[in-house]
Design a protein around this motif. Structure first.
Motif, PDB file in Angstrom:
ATOM      1  N   UNK A 817       0.823  -1.210   0.000  1.00  8.05           N
ATOM      2  CA  UNK A 817       0.000   0.000   0.000  1.00  8.05           C
ATOM      3  C   UNK A 817       0.855   1.257   0.000  1.00  8.05           C
ATOM      4  N   UNK A 818       1.966   1.231   0.723  1.00  9.03           N
ATOM      5  CA  UNK A 818       2.849   2.398   0.748  1.00  9.03           C
ATOM      6  C   UNK A 818       3.404   2.672  -0.640  1.00  9.03           C
ATOM      7  N   UNK A 819       3.817   1.615  -1.333  1.00 14.63           N
ATOM      8  CA  UNK A 819       4.363   1.802  -2.692  1.00 14.63           C
ATOM      9  C   UNK A 819       3.292   2.304  -3.659  1.00 14.63           C
ATOM     10  N   UNK A 820       2.108   1.728  -3.597  1.00 11.40           N
ATOM     11  CA  UNK A 820       1.069   2.088  -4.561  1.00 11.40           C
ATOM     12  C   UNK A 820       0.452   3.452  -4.278  1.00 11.40           C
ATOM     13  N   UNK A 821       0.577   3.959  -3.064  1.00  9.50           N
ATOM     14  CA  UNK A 821       0.059   5.291  -2.773  1.00  9.50           C
ATOM     15  C   UNK A 821       1.075   6.380  -3.070  1.00  9.50           C
ATOM     16  N   UNK A 822       2.307   5.996  -3.403  1.00 13.10           N
ATOM     17  CA  UNK A 822       3.316   6.955  -3.817  1.00 13.10           C
ATOM     18  C   UNK A 822       3.110   7.232  -5.311  1.00 13.10           C
TER      19      UNK A 822
END
Length: 876
Positions: A817-822
């Motif tokens: 989720x952290x990667x995809x929200x960047x």
């Protein structure tokens, strides 16, 4: 049917917002993803194949339902049907009919009594013959008939053979001067009675071969050679031959005299044209050898070029009739190449009246055989035929036009010939003819049989030309679509004509521009519905009308309003659906012998089932109408419209898929009184059978419907009992993103129930969902958002992320989720993807609207409950 089915607002109404999850978009707010994501919308339009039209190798003038007032397609045609004096006035010029045939003399021999005296019974005297009545020159009437009757009765009573009276004498005729020379006597006998005229013609025909060799450089019409050789000898040496008789014979169709032939024209004729005319005719008429055919064709081409070079085509040539008389004799030959070249010359010389009808019949006769199509690509015969259409006015020569158009209908069925015709101004000529026929009908207020015959041929040609993409613009700019709508409105009783129009519109409505032009006609929808109501049993018309309505409603929401609000629209659609649904069920119950009998008759065949094809098109209309937010609930409330049972998907795939998609659209409206809601358990049982098949498309569509129906607790219980939830989690491993997408839709509703959530973790569903988001996230943000929604529902009662998701699953979910929200990382173009700037903008819009809202909320929840510390309870 409820009366509310016939009344809907003309524009969407605002709805009261209902309670919704935070990740659900407001109903009145459209995003860019809504516009570009039509394929995954809960409500979807249907596309279908165009109605099957098998190629008919038989070239029929009219269909099998041809009436008695239509011109024949088979006829005998030869030189005797062509009038050599084409310049004589027609019936339109003189106001009275002009016969094109010469009458043979009547052999009348009076029955005279035998020689010698006839003695009456009882006496020796010879009775006297009754005195014949005096000849009266007044118009015969009832009185003259009575006098003849009295005479006949008197003669019959006397037992005496009747003696015919002498012929009537025309009293108004001027006294003629006795002929002073043989030439003058012969000239005057030409204009005498039928017997003398016929005898004189036979004499000329016998002398023609002898005179041909003596007139090497000069060719005279029959009946003029004698005068030309005597009176014009001084001019023949210079090549100039002209006399008053030739001038009198060269008259236009209106009866006006032409100008005298100039010396230059006569010289050109005698040196250029006449020698070729000598070579046009073969030694004998009938069947000829190939070398002779080649020589004739070459001579005809040279004759056309010579006439064109001398500006003698059309009606301009002074000796046009001389050329025509020679060319007409070629029609007695049987070789198509020769006949077509003769027709080319005749058309180029602009014949009229009966000759024009005969040459159109000649062209029609050749075009009936498909093997002759290539002959029409030689020279400019097609251009001359199209030019004829532009020149001739309706209804002056209706019969000639019918045969001319019939030939073009046959020829336009050939792809190569139709390409050639598209380059000629054919559509422009047909548009003019359509407008002329409709205008005549509007003025007279009645339907002309000749007009109907012409319209059948015109619409058949347009139907063939509509297959060519380059002709679509002509259909729009020439105003053909409004004329066709008028034909639908006025000529609805003409079944063959309506079939042609429906076939034509089924092709044109594949183009969005043509759809828009058709919708602009106020009577469009009502005319199409009237056709359905008029011909419910004719599947060939019904299937095409339904296809047209489906094309009109597939994209345009205004068209859905117009169709639904048309008088009796749903009544007609439902009535047709019931009829064909009952017919299809009857066909399923037939014995193999009955089924084979129907297939052999052509009604249904293994390759195409006409009844099923109509159902497919009808269901498509209902599915397209249900897209509208106001119309959809009204259709969903009608039990008849949702009575969409289906057959085996392996046999009738398109019908089954269309039925399921329509149910999906109607099940979207979760409203009180919905027939879908009332029958949702029956529908669920049918969908479960579809899930058990090997048809991937059927499984996807069934999953979509379960995604809507699983909002009800009864359906969720049924799904759980039948282990459909386990099946959905298994489908998460499928390589098809569409299957994964629909499975997530079902799991979202299943995880809304607290007691069904543990199964997701037990079957390894958490890790599968994370892998789906990792595999498809960057290229399908909508699917990634669906995964986040499922995990959000699953974690509603979360206290510890590790206990809810699992330790490894929690760590993987947070990192992903952290990667995809960047934004920089998430919107990086994936490998093996070639995205242009527009695609990148679409993906950015999806990321903002479909993924970020729910993914950010899920990440906050998981991180908040990730602590390993657990609360300590109160000591007892």
């Amino acid at each position: 049917m409820a009366s509310s089915m016939n009344r809907v607002p003309t524009k969407p109404t605002k709805r009261k917002p209902a309670e919704r999850a935070f990740y659900e978009k407001p109903a009145d707010k459209a995003t860019s993803s809504d516009i570009i994501n039509e394929a995954r919308s809960s409500l979807r339009t249907l596309r279908t194949n165009r109605p099957h039209t098998p190629k008919d190798d038989r070239r029929t003038f009219f269909g099998e339902r041809a009436g008695h007032e239509r011109p024949p397609s088979s006829f005998s045609l030869g030189a005797r049907h062509l009038d050599g004096n084409d310049s004589r006035p027609s019936s339109r010029d003189t106001g009275r009919p002009v016969s094109g045939k010469r009458l043979a003399p009547l052999e009348m021999t009076p029955n005279l009594p035998p020689p010698g005296p006839v003695s009456p019974p009882g006496g020796d005297a010879v009775p006297k013959l009754p005195k014949p009545p005096s000849i009266v020159t007044k118009r015969p009437g009832s009185g003259s008939r009575r006098q003849r009757a009295k005479l006949i009765n008197a003669v019959s009573q006397e037992g005496i053979t009747q003696v015919l009276p002498p012929p009537l004498v025309r009293q108004n005729s001027m006294p003629t001067k006795p002929p002073t020379s043989p030439e003058e006597s012969q000239s005057r006998r030409v204009h005498s009675g039928p017997k003398e005229r016929t005898r004189l013609e036979l004499q000329h025909n016998g002398e023609e071969s002898n005179q041909r060799s003596s007139s090497a450089g000069t060719l005279h019409p029959p009946g003029q050679r004698e005068r030309a050789s005597s009176g014009g000898s001084c001019r023949s040496e210079s090549g100039y031959v002209s006399d008053r008789a030739a001038s009198r014979g060269s008259r236009t169709g209106s009866g006006s005299k032409r100008e005298e032939e100039t010396a230059e024209e006569a010289l050109y004729w005698n040196t250029k044209v006449a020698p070729i005319l000598e070579r046009v005719l073969p030694p004998h008429l009938g069947s000829v050898d190939s070398p002779v055919v080649e020589a004739i064709c070459k001579a005809c081409d040279e004759l056309y070029d010579a006439l064109e070079e001398g500006n003698m085509l059309g009606r301009a040539a002074k000796r046009r009739n001389v050329a025509l008389k020679t060319i007409f004799k070629l029609s007695d030959l049987s070789e198509p190449r020769v006949l077509l070249r003769a027709a080319r010359l005749i058309l180029a010389l602009h014949v009229s009246g009966g000759n024009l009808t005969s040459v159109c019949k000649l062209v029609f006769k050749i075009s009936k055989e498909e093997k002759h199509d290539s002959l029409f690509l030689e020279n400019n015969i097609l251009d001359l035929v199209v030019s004829l259409l532009s020149r001739v006015e309706y209804p002056d020569l209706g019969e000639a036009l019918v045969y001319c158009l019939g030939a073009l209908k046959f020829l336009s069925g050939n792809t190569t010939v139709s390409q050639r015709l598209s380059q000629a101004p054919l559509i422009q000529a047909l548009a003019k003819l359509l407008a002329s026929i409709n205008e005549q009908q509007k003025k007279s207020g009645r339907l002309s049989k000749t007009g109907v015959n012409l319209l059948v041929q015109v619409t058949g040609i347009l139907r063939n030309l509509a297959d060519l993409p380059e002709t679509r613009g002509d259909f729009l700019t020439r105003g053909i679509i409004p004329e066709l709508c008028h034909i639908m409105d006025v000529y609805i009783a003409e079944g063959e004509l309506m079939l042609n129009v429906s076939r034509l519109f089924s092709k044109l409505t594949l183009s969005q521009d043509c759809c828009s032009a058709l919708v602009d006609e106020a009577t469009c929808f009502q005319c199409l519905l009237n056709l359905l109501d008029k011909y419910p049993e004719r599947s060939d018309i019904t299937v095409r009308v339904c296809f047209i309505l489906g094309n009109l409603t597939v994209r345009n929401d205004d068209c859905r309003y117009c169709l639904f609000n048309a008088p009796n629209a749903m009544d007609i659609l439902v009535s047709v659906f019931r009829g064909y649904f009952a017919k299809d069920l009857k066909g399923l119950r037939e014995t193999p012998q009955e089924s084979n009998s129907r297939s052999s008759s052509g009604e249904n065949s293994p390759s195409i089932n006409k009844t099923e094809d109509v159902l497919i098109k009808l269901i498509r209309i209902i599915a397209n109408l249900s897209i509208n937010q106001d119309i959809g609930p009204l259709i969903a409330a009608n039990e008849t419209c949702v009575d969409l049972d289906y057959k085996d998907i392996n046999i009738s795939e398109e019908l089954v898929l269309n039925a399921v998609i329509t149910i999906n659209n109607l099940s979207y409206y979760n409203i009180p009184g919905s027939a879908i809601t009332e029958r949702q358990m029956d529908i669920s049982r049918l969908l479960l059978k579809l899930l058990m098949t090997d048809n991937m498309a059927g499984m996807i569509e069934a999953s979509r419907v379960f995604g809507n129906l699983s909002r009800a607790i009864e359906v969720r219980d049924y799904i759980t009992n039948k282990k459909v939830d386990e099946m959905m989690m298994t489908l998460l491993d499928a390589g098809s993103r569409e299957i994964v997408y629909t499975s997530c839709g079902v799991l979202i509703n299943l995880t809304a129930d607290e007691h069904r959530r543990p199964l997701l973790k037990q079957e390894g569903g958490i890790q599968k969902l994370i892998e789906v988001m990792r595999d498809f996230g960057r290229s399908d943000w909508q699917l990634a958002g669906m995964v986040c929604m499922t995990l959000w529902n699953y974690s509603e009662k979360i206290e510890s992320s590790v206990e809810t998701f699992g330790e490894q699953e929690t760590a993987d979910l947070i990192d992903l989720l952290v990667d995809l929200l960047d934004e920089e990382t998430a919107l990086d173009t994936p490998e093996n993807a070639d995205w242009d700037e527009e695609t990148q903008d679409f993906m950015r819009s999806y990321w903002h609207s479909e993924f970020c809202p729910v993914a950010s909320q899920l990440l906050q929840r998981v991180e908040r409950c990730q602590s390993a510390l657990v609360p300590i309870g109160d000591e007892s």
